[in-house]
Design an enzyme around this catalytic site. Structure first.
Site, short mmCIF file in Angstrom:
data_model
loop_
_atom_site.label_atom_id
_atom_site.label_comp_id
_atom_site.label_asym_id
_atom_site.label_seq_id
_atom_site.Cartn_x
_atom_site.Cartn_y
_atom_site.Cartn_z
CG ASN A 122 -14.17 -26.73 -60.31
OD1 ASN A 122 -14.13 -26.38 -61.49
ND2 ASN A 122 -13.92 -27.96 -59.93
CB SER A 155 -24.21 -27.86 -55.40
OG SER A 155 -24.25 -29.10 -54.79
CB ALA A 156 -27.46 -26.60 -50.64
CG HIS A 157 -22.00 -29.39 -50.93
ND1 HIS A 157 -20.65 -29.58 -50.99
CD2 HIS A 157 -22.48 -29.80 -52.13
CE1 HIS A 157 -20.32 -30.11 -52.16
NE2 HIS A 157 -21.42 -30.26 -52.88
CB CYS A 199 -14.96 -35.23 -57.74
SG CYS A 199 -15.06 -33.98 -58.97
#
Ligand code: C6P
Length: 391
Positions: free
Chosen positions: A155, A203-205, A328
């Site tokens: 990420n 994860s859809a978002h 995060c």
């Protein structure tokens, strides 16, 4: 001034067509899919279509399972804790292999399992920032290893892992293989036919779907102790009334993500490279990882002499949204474990900014952002004694 959003690895805009597809399931077709009356049964066709779209999106077969989850953190927790309960807690295996650069939801779950007695090995990354087959071969053991968990793409750097080779090594050793594909779906092809994964999470978002919904693929016939016990939803694998509107939205978002892969590879990559060239034209900057080894939307750039947080603040004040790394961990004062694993010096780590694009990014935005970044670097370096002293 229009704001420019370059933090798509943190989350993406919901595609308006996805939002539209979700709308009827809030106030019109709002039945519980487990109810026997018409309110319940009338949502079934939309759920079936959404599930078909998820299966097609990752190349899953009819006998495989896909569980709808609340997010990738849940899916990753489910795999790691499930395998711990199935194979490690009372044997026959003792170890879980993962990497030093996983998302905190894998890393911290592994730390929790260590506290319960599991042995977790955090494999180092090579000079390209990924775990290679040679490294996995050094650590994997058919009698001891219960699970190998390696992300499909990172990420923070966008670096793509050799998941096919890693999966094949797991197969040869009869070891379960999990990949966190959160940052890969919609950016590069993710096909469970080509890559022998047993578990895969998304994860859809991250691909223009809603927040708060994700998926966990489980290869056919595999047992996995549930994370959430309760009713018989999802075939008993994950209790809780399914979030129908979000599930419908995720299905369409997945289909659109796959349909847009060629666009991502061509147009998003071209814009990413355009921004990267503009960043590298600023003196004393560098970008982590070779372009071809990264997802087509991601840049992790370092601006010598400028604290990452200061630059994020300045960019934000001038209408550009980026991040210093994983969203995060943005409030954590701990050194960034991904950078530490890649032997990126503290100086470089503290001066790094992640820019991540999406299919909604435009050339005009990229050119405006490049100008804002250039001015920001000049402004902040003019007041940076670290930068002046380094000259
Ligand atoms: N990474 C980032 O800024 P959730 O929040 O559960 O939908 O996704 C968690 C997650 C899991 N794996 C990977 C590889 C991820 O990138 C993320 C989310 C965001 O990088 C927010 S921390």
């Amino acid at each position: 001034m229009d704001r420019i959003y370059l933090d798509n690895n943190a989350t993406t805009i919901v595609d308006p067509r996805v939002k539209e597809a979700m709308e009827p399931f809030f106030c019109q077709q709002y039945g519980n899919p487990n109810s026997l009356h018409g309110f319940g049964t009338e949502v079934h066709p939309a759920m079936r279509l959404a599930m078909d779209r998820l299966y097609a999106g990752i190349g899953a077969g009819n006998a495989d399972d896909i569980i709808v989850t609340s997010c990738a953190c849940e899916g990753n927790n489910h795999v790691l804790k499930g395998v711990y309960f199935d194979l490690v807690r009372s044997g026959p295996k003792s170890e879980i292999l993962t990497t030093q650069v996983e998302h905190p939801c894998v890393r911290n779950t592994c730390a929790f399992l260590e506290s319960l007695g599991a042995k977790v090995i955090y494999m180092p990354v090579n000079a390209d920032g990924v775990v290679d087959g040679e490294t996995l071969r050094r650590f994997i053991h058919p009698d001891r290893t219960a699970l190998v968990s390696v992300m499909w793409a990172n990420n923070e750097t966008g670096l793509i892992f050799p998941v096919r080779e890693l999966g094949e090594i797991c197969r040869e050793n009869s070891v379960l293989f999990h990949s966190d594909a959160v940052q890969a779906i919609g950016k590069i092809p993710v096909d469970v036919n080509r890559v022998p994964v047993d578990f895969l999470t998304f994860s859809a978002h991250k691909f223009h779907g809603p927040k708060g919904v994700g998926g966990l693929f489980i290869r056919k016939g595999l047992k996995l102790t549930p994370l959430i016990h309760g009713g018989e939803q999802m075939g008993g694998r994950r209790a809780g009334t399914v979030n129908v509107p979000y599930f419908v939205g995720m299905g369409l978002a997945m289909e659109m993500a796959v349909d847009n892969l060629a666009y991502e590879d061509r147009a998003v990559r071209r814009l990413r490279d355009r921004l990267e060239d503009a960043i590298l034209a600023i003196p004393d900057t560098l970008v982590v990882g070779e372009r071809e080894r990264r997802t087509p939307n991601t840049i992790l750039a370092s601006f010598r002499g400028i604290e990452g947080e200061a630059m994020i603040w300045d960019l934000n004040a001038n209408g550009v949204a980026a991040s210093t790394g994983s969203a995060c961990a943005s409030e954590s004062l701990e050194p960034n474990p991904t950078f530490a694993a890649m032997c990126i010096s503290d100086e470089l780590a503290h001066t790094s900014i992640r820019f991540s694009l999406s299919r909604f990014s435009t050339e005009e935005e990229i050119d405006q952002a490049a100008a804002v970044i250039r001015r920001s670097a000049q402004r902040l370096r003019a007041i940076s004694s670290t930068y002046k002293n380094s000259k």
